[in-house]
Design a protein around this motif. Structure first.
Motif, mmCIF file in Angstrom:
data_model
loop_
_atom_site.group_PDB
_atom_site.id
_atom_site.type_symbol
_atom_site.label_atom_id
_atom_site.label_comp_id
_atom_site.label_asym_id
_atom_site.label_seq_id
_atom_site.Cartn_x
_atom_site.Cartn_y
_atom_site.Cartn_z
ATOM 1 N N ILE A 155 5.423 10.641 6.761
ATOM 2 C CA ILE A 155 5.422 10.494 8.263
ATOM 3 C C ILE A 155 4.721 9.337 8.849
ATOM 4 C CG2 ILE A 155 4.285 11.663 10.222
ATOM 5 C CD1 ILE A 155 3.878 14.247 8.432
ATOM 6 N N GLN A 156 5.535 8.513 9.586
ATOM 7 C CA GLN A 156 5.231 7.293 9.927
ATOM 8 C C GLN A 156 4.806 7.406 11.420
ATOM 9 O OE1 GLN A 156 7.904 4.054 9.516
ATOM 10 N NE2 GLN A 156 7.535 3.554 11.555
ATOM 11 N N ARG A 157 3.457 7.254 11.641
ATOM 12 C CA ARG A 157 2.816 7.342 12.978
ATOM 13 C C ARG A 157 3.429 6.583 13.874
ATOM 14 N NH1 ARG A 157 -3.774 7.045 13.585
ATOM 15 N NH2 ARG A 157 -4.014 7.246 15.749
ATOM 16 N N SER A 158 3.405 5.117 13.674
ATOM 17 C CA SER A 158 3.847 4.358 14.759
ATOM 18 C C SER A 158 5.423 4.270 14.689
ATOM 19 C CB SER A 158 3.174 2.947 14.263
ATOM 20 O OG SER A 158 3.623 1.768 15.045
ATOM 21 N N LYS A 159 5.984 3.538 15.800
ATOM 22 C CA LYS A 159 7.196 3.577 15.996
ATOM 23 C C LYS A 159 8.003 2.517 15.326
ATOM 24 C CE LYS A 159 6.889 1.503 20.412
ATOM 25 N NZ LYS A 159 5.353 1.757 20.210
ATOM 26 N N ILE A 187 -4.677 -6.284 7.462
ATOM 27 C CA ILE A 187 -4.516 -7.311 8.523
ATOM 28 C C ILE A 187 -3.713 -6.786 9.671
ATOM 29 C CG2 ILE A 187 -4.490 -9.204 6.874
ATOM 30 C CD1 ILE A 187 -1.321 -9.549 7.211
ATOM 31 N N LYS A 188 -4.115 -5.499 9.934
ATOM 32 C CA LYS A 188 -3.986 -4.685 11.052
ATOM 33 C C LYS A 188 -5.272 -3.908 11.382
ATOM 34 C CE LYS A 188 1.025 -3.973 10.072
ATOM 35 N NZ LYS A 188 2.265 -3.132 9.910
ATOM 36 N N ASN A 189 -5.317 -2.990 12.342
ATOM 37 C CA ASN A 189 -6.555 -2.353 12.883
ATOM 38 C C ASN A 189 -7.922 -2.518 11.989
ATOM 39 O OD1 ASN A 189 -4.230 -1.783 14.251
ATOM 40 N ND2 ASN A 189 -4.875 0.044 15.171
ATOM 41 N N PRO A 195 12.371 5.276 8.035
ATOM 42 C CA PRO A 195 10.889 4.611 7.957
ATOM 43 C C PRO A 195 11.055 3.099 8.431
ATOM 44 C CG PRO A 195 11.628 5.111 5.777
ATOM 45 C CD PRO A 195 12.920 5.611 6.882
ATOM 46 N N TYR A 196 9.892 2.516 8.555
ATOM 47 C CA TYR A 196 9.850 0.992 8.431
ATOM 48 C C TYR A 196 10.841 0.304 7.923
ATOM 49 C CZ TYR A 196 7.146 -3.175 9.538
ATOM 50 O OH TYR A 196 6.664 -4.293 10.237
ATOM 51 N N ASP A 197 11.383 -0.775 8.309
ATOM 52 C CA ASP A 197 12.430 -1.533 7.601
ATOM 53 C C ASP A 197 12.028 -1.916 6.206
ATOM 54 O OD1 ASP A 197 13.299 -1.832 10.462
ATOM 55 O OD2 ASP A 197 14.123 -3.569 10.009
ATOM 56 N N THR A 198 10.997 -2.285 5.924
ATOM 57 C CA THR A 198 10.740 -2.744 4.494
ATOM 58 C C THR A 198 10.538 -1.444 3.563
ATOM 59 O OG1 THR A 198 8.243 -2.611 4.995
ATOM 60 C CG2 THR A 198 9.216 -4.808 5.255
ATOM 61 N N LEU A 199 10.236 -0.331 4.104
ATOM 62 C CA LEU A 199 10.282 0.961 3.249
ATOM 63 C C LEU A 199 11.621 1.361 2.828
ATOM 64 C CD1 LEU A 199 7.633 2.914 2.666
ATOM 65 C CD2 LEU A 199 7.260 1.102 4.043
ATOM 66 N N ASN A 257 -0.110 5.037 8.539
ATOM 67 C CA ASN A 257 -1.084 5.021 9.525
ATOM 68 C C ASN A 257 -1.180 3.656 10.147
ATOM 69 O OD1 ASN A 257 -2.825 6.605 11.199
ATOM 70 N ND2 ASN A 257 -4.720 6.018 9.900
ATOM 71 N N CYS A 258 -0.021 2.580 9.705
ATOM 72 C CA CYS A 258 -0.272 1.370 10.126
ATOM 73 C C CYS A 258 -0.199 1.306 11.662
ATOM 74 C CB CYS A 258 0.844 0.535 9.552
ATOM 75 S SG CYS A 258 0.950 0.014 7.990
ATOM 76 N N TYR A 259 -1.077 0.448 12.331
ATOM 77 C CA TYR A 259 -1.243 0.304 13.760
ATOM 78 C C TYR A 259 -1.994 1.406 14.320
ATOM 79 C CZ TYR A 259 1.715 -3.720 13.521
ATOM 80 O OH TYR A 259 2.367 -5.181 13.300
ATOM 81 N N ALA A 311 0.917 -1.262 0.050
ATOM 82 C CA ALA A 311 0.013 -0.008 0.101
ATOM 83 C C ALA A 311 0.705 1.400 -0.002
ATOM 84 C CB ALA A 311 -0.959 0.109 1.238
ATOM 85 N N LEU A 312 1.938 1.248 0.861
ATOM 86 C CA LEU A 312 2.804 2.229 0.951
ATOM 87 C C LEU A 312 3.572 2.532 -0.406
ATOM 88 C CD1 LEU A 312 3.782 1.775 4.611
ATOM 89 C CD2 LEU A 312 2.906 3.938 3.683
ATOM 90 N N ALA A 313 4.070 1.337 -0.988
ATOM 91 C CA ALA A 313 4.704 1.434 -2.264
ATOM 92 C C ALA A 313 3.938 2.060 -3.248
ATOM 93 C CB ALA A 313 5.336 0.137 -2.493
HETATM 94 C C1 LIG Z 1 3.378 -3.218 9.418
HETATM 95 C C2 LIG Z 1 3.958 -1.743 9.211
HETATM 96 C C3 LIG Z 1 4.168 -1.662 7.691
HETATM 97 C C4 LIG Z 1 4.471 -2.823 6.661
HETATM 98 O O1 LIG Z 1 3.161 -3.332 6.651
HETATM 99 P P1 LIG Z 1 3.248 -5.073 6.224
HETATM 100 O O2 LIG Z 1 1.920 -5.487 6.060
HETATM 101 O O3 LIG Z 1 4.053 -5.794 7.199
HETATM 102 O O4 LIG Z 1 3.881 -5.094 4.765
HETATM 103 C C5 LIG Z 1 4.568 -0.437 7.201
HETATM 104 N N1 LIG Z 1 4.840 0.596 8.350
HETATM 105 C C6 LIG Z 1 4.432 0.346 9.730
HETATM 106 C C7 LIG Z 1 4.575 1.517 10.586
HETATM 107 C C8 LIG Z 1 3.957 -0.954 10.123
HETATM 108 O O5 LIG Z 1 3.773 -0.976 11.197
#
Ligand SMILES: *Cc1c(COP(=O)(O)O)cnc(C)c1O
Length: 428
Positions: free
Chosen positions: A177-181, A238-240, A124-128, A214-216, A102-104
């Motif tokens: 801007i990443q909301r969650s840590k 598959i989160k909130n 940002p988050y590792d996968t980013l 906005n993840c989590y 979604a972010l990509a």
């Molecule tokens: C989980 C998460 C992602 C990535 O989501 P995936 O569904 O694991 O690919 C990106 N950013 C934040 C802050 C996350 O918590």
């Protein structure tokens, strides 16, 4: 009744000492839980209001196949998301495979060669990192000539406004801007703070696109980043917002023109959001979104319980047991790989599915160190369900989240403590 409850816990492997310490912690959480329930009540009404406004009907629950033209269930669900998050538009699709995807899509649909992306909140988050090309990767934004700039948070966790001002330039097209840590030990940003940051940036450059990962974060507060100026908010189902029922999916919500760009990137130029069959997922998308506020509240109660319990036992926890919450993630720092592993094995042992699976660290794609993950989930990898993960690297912190029900969250935390006690890492 109480006695038989204690007995049942014992039969499930929770010793009397662990049970007792858990109860004493819960006794102190009454006000906190009432506050969480109040937020859930507000958000529950917000979702129902949006469903009623859009006249969600039984017919919307049946899905399309093939191209997915005229899928009114899909289009109406997207309107429900948009109304709930107070945005002009939303894309909510099973073809968005996860949060990273979604972010990509959100990033690559707005950015063009020569544009610059800015993260004013640190790494940002590792996968980013691979999406952006911070770590060289096939198909990254860097390969397409999009440059990246980052401004770290100050040591006290505040925004480095001076550096941010210097970093916004004529090439800056989008600010993420990443909301969650994520896998960091910084504080999660409150929606209010995100709003302050967005105002500051828009003051420097009004046409810059402000996107929030906005993840989590969804439904943790009564407002979302889209209520405080974010042009786009992005998250995983598959989160909130999937409420534990969505089996896959992601969303991108915000200004119409940016969501439209995302749709052209997700499917194809020319086709955009007109295509995309929903293949039977709509009932779980609707019902999951309906349940999401209370499921998020259960996850929050579990997180607060974990914070108070482990804080009491002398571990560093973030957030601490008393501060306000802005996402469902709880980190506990154990300082050793064994602590992280024992904690995760406790969460696994408490699961309704795969409770006898043995979890251990492995090399997971997208991450730069070994990671251990505990999940006994109905939906594979779902992290709104009770789950824990931690990269096996200093400071050896575990990140715990979820719990579709508070009662399950409680069992998981008690079981984690039991494992830490049994392995001698934690003395009671
Ligand atoms: C989980 C998460 C992602 C990535 O989501 P995936 O569904 O694991 O690919 C990106 N950013 C934040 C802050 C996350 O918590």
């Amino acid at each position: 009744m109480e006695n038989s409850l204690e007995l049942l816990y014992e039969q499930m492997g929770i010793s009397k000492e662990v049970y007792t310490i858990g109860e004493s912690v819960i006794d102190g959480l009454t006000d906190r839980f009432a506050q969480i329930d109040r937020i859930a009540e507000y958000n529950q009404l917000k979702v129902i209001k949006a469903m009623q406004k859009n006249n969600v009907g039984a017919g919307h629950l049946s899905s399309s196949t093939g191209y997915g033209y005229d899928d009114s269930g899909r289009d109406t669900l997207e309107a429900v998301y948009a109304d709930t998050f107070h945005t002009e538009s939303a894309l909510v699709r099973p073809s968005i495979t996860c949060g990273t995807h979604a972010l990509a899509v959100a990033l690559s649909s707005q950015l063009r060669p020569g544009d610059e992306l800015l993260s004013p909140v640190g790494k940002p988050y590792d996968t980013l990192e691979e999406v952006i090309g911070i770590r060289p990767s096939k198909g990254s934004l860097a390969e397409y000539g999009v440059t990246y700039r980052q401004v770290d948070l100050l040591s006290d966790g505040e925004f480095d406004y001076e550096e941010i001002k210097k970093s916004v330039n004529e090439k800056t097209k989008l600010v993420t801007i990443q909301r969650s840590k994520g896998y960091q030990t910084r504080k999660t940003l409150s929606v209010k703070r995100i709003g302050e940051l967005i105002s500051f940036i828009k003051n420097i450059k009004p046409d810059v696109i402000c996107m929030v990962d906005n993840c989590y974060g969804e439904f943790v507060e009564t407002i979302e980043p889209s209520d405080v100026g974010a042009d786009l908010i992005v998250g995983s189902l598959i989160k909130n917002p999937g409420g534990g029922l969505a089996p896959i999916g992601g969303y991108i919500a915000g200004k119409e023109k940016y969501v439209e760009n995302a749709a052209y990137r997700l499917t194809s130029p020319g086709l955009g959001r007109e295509v995309g069959a929903t293949l039977g997922v709509l009932p779980s998308f609707y019902q999951g979104f309906f349940l999401a506020p209370t499921v998020t509240a259960s996850a929050l109660k579990s997180a607060v319980f974990a914070a108070r319990l482990y804080e009491l036992l002398g571990f560093y926890v973030l957030p601490n047991g008393r501060e306000s919450r802005h996402d469902i993630i709880q980190s506990v720092t154990f300082g050793s790989p064994e602590g992280v592993i024992a904690f995760c094995q406790g969460i696994q042992a408490a699961a309704p599915v795969d409770s006898s699976a043995y979890c251990e660290p492995w090399n997971m794609p997208g991450y730069d160190s070994k990671v251990i993950m505990a999940a006994g989930a109905f939906v594979s990898g779902s992290s709104i369900e009770l789950s824990a993960d931690g990269p096996i690297k200093p400071p050896y912190a575990v990140y715990f989240q979820g719990g579709l029900t508070w009662q399950h969250g409680k069992l998981g935390i008690l079981m984690s403590l039991q494992k830490l006690k049994d392995t001698g890492i934690c003395k009671l």
